[in-house]
Design a protein around this motif. Structure first.
Motif, short mmCIF file in Angstrom:
data_model
loop_
_atom_site.label_atom_id
_atom_site.label_comp_id
_atom_site.label_asym_id
_atom_site.label_seq_id
_atom_site.Cartn_x
_atom_site.Cartn_y
_atom_site.Cartn_z
N ILE A 43 6.45 -3.31 -4.16
CA ILE A 43 5.27 -2.56 -3.89
C ILE A 43 4.10 -3.37 -3.64
O ILE A 43 3.50 -4.07 -4.16
N LEU A 44 3.44 -2.74 -2.32
CA LEU A 44 2.37 -3.23 -2.01
C LEU A 44 1.18 -2.38 -2.61
O LEU A 44 0.24 -2.89 -3.17
N SER A 45 1.40 -1.22 -2.79
CA SER A 45 0.47 -0.11 -3.12
C SER A 45 1.05 1.28 -3.66
O SER A 45 1.99 1.44 -2.88
N ILE A 46 0.57 1.86 -4.55
CA ILE A 46 0.92 3.19 -5.02
C ILE A 46 -0.15 4.20 -4.35
O ILE A 46 -1.41 3.95 -4.49
N ASN A 47 0.35 5.42 -3.72
CA ASN A 47 -0.49 6.48 -3.59
C ASN A 47 -0.26 7.62 -4.59
O ASN A 47 -1.10 7.51 -5.62
N ASP A 81 -4.05 10.79 -5.86
CA ASP A 81 -4.74 9.40 -5.69
C ASP A 81 -5.20 8.79 -7.22
O ASP A 81 -4.38 9.66 -8.07
N ASP A 129 -2.77 2.10 -12.86
CA ASP A 129 -2.34 1.48 -11.40
C ASP A 129 -2.20 -0.05 -11.67
O ASP A 129 -1.18 -0.61 -11.18
N LYS A 169 1.37 0.09 -12.87
CA LYS A 169 2.12 0.86 -11.91
C LYS A 169 3.04 2.02 -12.69
O LYS A 169 4.23 1.99 -12.68
N GLY A 201 4.31 5.20 -1.81
CA GLY A 201 3.14 4.24 -1.42
C GLY A 201 3.68 3.46 -0.40
O GLY A 201 4.48 3.89 0.32
N THR A 204 5.85 -3.79 0.71
CA THR A 204 5.47 -5.24 0.74
C THR A 204 6.23 -5.43 2.32
O THR A 204 7.17 -4.93 2.51
N GLY A 238 5.02 -3.27 5.42
CA GLY A 238 4.29 -1.94 4.98
C GLY A 238 4.74 -0.93 5.21
O GLY A 238 4.10 0.16 5.32
N THR A 275 6.59 2.75 4.19
CA THR A 275 6.44 3.72 3.09
C THR A 275 7.55 3.87 2.24
O THR A 275 8.52 3.80 2.82
#
Length: 121
Positions: free
Chosen positions: A28-32, A53, A73, A76, A99, A102, A105, A107
C-alpha cells in the motif's frame, strides 16, 4: 497484494455495543476511502458508513446517531463503533478500502472477509 483483516463481530443483545476493526496490509502506497458495508440474509449488500478521505463521513440513515466510523491512517485501520444495536442490524459486516499500490501506483479496491454481527431481541 492488499489484505484486510476484520475483527470484533459477535453476538450481543439489543441495546448493546460492538466495535469492529479492519486492518489493511500489503503493498500500500496510500489509502483513500475506508468504509463498512453489511449484508443480511436474503438482502443486497448495503453501505453502512464510509470515510472517503481522512475526515469526511457518510452514514446510511438507519445507523445515524448510533454508529461511528473512524480511521487511523498510521495503522491503516478503520473502525466501526456500533451502539444501541437493534436486531435489524444483524448481518455480515465487510470492510472496504481503496487507494494506491506501491510500484507503479495502480489503484486497489479491496474487501475484507466479513465478520458476523448478531443482535438478539
Amino acid at each position: 497484494q492488499v489484505q484486510l483483516v476484520e475483527s470484533g463481530g459477535g453476538l450481543v443483545q439489543a441495546g448493546g455495543s460492538l466495535r469492529l476493526s479492519c486492518a489493511a496490509s500489503g503493498s500500500i502506497l496510500s489509502i483513500n476511502g475506508m468504509g463498512w458495508y453489511r449484508q443480511a440474509p436474503g438482502k443486497q449488500r448495503e453501505l453502512v458508513a464510509r470515510m472517503p478521505d481522512g475526515s469526511s463521513t457518510n452514514y446510511v440513515d438507519s445507523v445515524k446517531g448510533r454508529f461511528t466510523i473512524s480511521r487511523d491512517d498510521a495503522k491503516k485501520t478503520v473502525y466501526l463503533q456500533m451502539n444501541s444495536l437493534k436486531p435489524e442490524d444483524t448481518a455480515v459486516y465487510y470492510c472496504n478500502v481503496d487507494g494506491l499500490l506501491t510500484g507503479r501506483g495502480r489503484t486497489f479496491y479491496s474487501w475484507g472477509q466479513g465478520t458476523q454481527v448478531t443482535v438478539s431481541s
